[in-house]
Design an enzyme around this catalytic site. Structure first.
Site, PDB file in Angstrom:
ATOM      1  N   HIS A  13      -2.692  -1.301  -3.175  1.00 40.80           N
ATOM      2  CA  HIS A  13      -3.841  -0.421  -2.977  1.00 40.80           C
ATOM      3  C   HIS A  13      -3.687   0.795  -3.884  1.00 40.80           C
ATOM      4  CE1 HIS A  13      -4.277  -2.020   1.431  1.00 40.80           C
ATOM      5  NE2 HIS A  13      -4.628  -2.922   0.520  1.00 40.80           N
ATOM      6  N   ASP A  56      -4.257  -4.941   6.112  1.00 41.43           N
ATOM      7  CA  ASP A  56      -4.611  -5.815   5.000  1.00 41.43           C
ATOM      8  C   ASP A  56      -3.456  -6.779   4.718  1.00 41.43           C
ATOM      9  OD1 ASP A  56      -6.151  -6.823   2.912  1.00 41.43           O
ATOM     10  OD2 ASP A  56      -5.463  -5.315   1.477  1.00 41.43           O
ATOM     11  N   SER A  62       0.864  -1.192   0.000  1.00 43.43           N
ATOM     12  CA  SER A  62       0.000   0.000   0.000  1.00 43.43           C
ATOM     13  C   SER A  62       0.897   1.238   0.000  1.00 43.43           C
ATOM     14  CB  SER A  62      -0.943  -0.034   1.212  1.00 43.43           C
ATOM     15  OG  SER A  62      -1.814   1.080   1.200  1.00 43.43           O
TER      16      SER A  62
END
Length: 389
Positions: A233, A329, A205
């Site tokens: 992401h 995540d 991310s």
């Protein structure tokens, strides 16, 4: 005879100054919206609200912000031109680029990352749509808070305390007619899986684009023999650009995954923005399965769906890597990978832009290794060549 017992003093909890945020955008509507969101948070304050990059460059030394939200398209001096000038005046300034979802702006955002921007955030085409505005608000505040944590200042008390710099507001123009270090506490490590991995999964991310380009450049020998699937992401358009950058960095084919596409060695597959990328069995083949379902862990694409779906195909023959990023995540999916007999490697804190995702995996005790970014590629090459140490 009385005995005096000294009571142990309880130290006061450490308190921090609110994060000082400089909002730079030529739209008074966007500036007002962002400023209201920031002022509603107890741990941040709008230090300056400015209309152009030139205003930001001229005032940054006086305002002393911790974080700057910098629009890309502005009059007088645009964001990409202001970026190096701001960093020259305040080296540790955290700069988050903001832009609409166009290919040109995506390219500029990637250039900004290479010039020292900490992250980027896509602006919705319209803030009138409640869901789009709420996603923008959530992402913006999370990025400011997570990235700003690196530069938070403790509250100064006593006679030597220094007053915070003044708050600066933009002067609107007259209307124109018609126009880390690694954690000190050792973390539990697991042994590498005894099963030889047959696929490499990567989740990332914040800070991920730069980390991914470094990593894929180091693992050419792995890519040549095994498929590599990545979830970063990132919104649509941006993932298209990222795939092109990964292809150049690795000198191997890289593209956004296509629904139903057969997964083959020698390829890098990137989850397209706005869709989860899973894998599935179809006949005798393993294929990409794109999922337009709801966000997972506030993200779409998310890492967990990729990790979890891969277990049905490769069982224990999985090597999963969790790189820099905010949130957690990849931790749940990583747990499932390890439970199925696979292995997880996490990036260490010192080399991560934000040690959220890899930190969650590390603290869950599921990692076979927690390594600096520049050592992960070497480790993967050895593991995929048969080293189980």
């Amino acid at each position: 005879m009385s005995i005096a017992v000294a009571s142990a003093s309880i130290p006061e909890p450490v308190r921090y100054e609110p994060l000082r945020v400089m909002v730079v955008d030529d739209s008074v509507v966007i500036r007002g919206l962002i400023s209201r969101w920031i002022e509603a948070e107890p741990d941040m304050v709008v230090a300056a609200s400015l209309r152009t990059g030139l205003d930001a460059v001229n005032q940054v030394e006086r305002v002393k912000p911790d974080v700057a939200l910098l629009d890309i398209e502005m009059p007088e001096l645009d964001g990409i031109s202001a970026l190096p000038q701001l960093l020259a005046k305040q080296r540790n300034l955290i700069i988050i680029m903001a832009s609409t979802l166009t290919r040109r702006n995506a390219e500029i955002s990637f250039k900004a990352l290479s010039l020292g921007a900490a992250d980027y955030i896509p602006k919705p085409e319209s803030t009138r749509e409640a869901s789009a505005a709420e996603i923008f608000r959530h992402d913006l505040l999370q990025k400011v808070r997570s990235l700003g944590a690196r530069v938070r200042r403790k509250v100064q008390t006593g006679p030597g305390a220094v007053a915070a710099p003044a708050i600066v507001r933009a002067r609107e123009p007259a209307p124109v007619p018609a126009a880390g270090h690694a954690p000190a506490v050792p973390l539990l490590r697991r042994a590498l899986s005894l099963t030889a991995p047959r696929v490499l999964l990567i989740g990332s991310s914040t800070g991920g684009p730069q980390a991914l380009m470094t990593l894929v450049a180091d693992i050419g020998a792995v890519i040549d023999r095994f498929p590599v699937l990545i979830t970063q992401h990132m919104p649509p358009t941006f993932t298209t650009i990222l795939a092109e950058h990964l292809a150049r960095a690795s000198r191997r084919p890289a593209h956004e995954g296509i629904d139903g596409e057969i997964i083959k060695p020698g390829q890098i597959y990137l989850a397209p923005g706005g869709k989860h990328m899973r894998v599935a069995r179809q006949g005798g083949n393993t294929v990409i399965a794109l999922d337009d379902g709801p966000a997972v862990n506030f993200c779409k694409p998310a890492v967990d769906p990729l990790f979890i779906s891969a277990i049905e195909v490769w069982q224990s023959a999985i090597m999963a890597v969790v790189l820099t990023g905010m949130g957690s995540d990849g931790m749940r999916g990583g747990k499932d990978v390890v439970a199925a007999g696979g292995s997880v490697i996490a990036q260490d804190e010192a080399s991560s832009v934000v040690w959220g995702m890899p930190g969650a995996a590390a603290n869950a005790g599921i990692c076979a290794a927690i390594l600096p970014l520049n050592q992960i590629g070497q480790k993967l090459v050895r593991v995929f060549a048969g080293d189980r140490s």
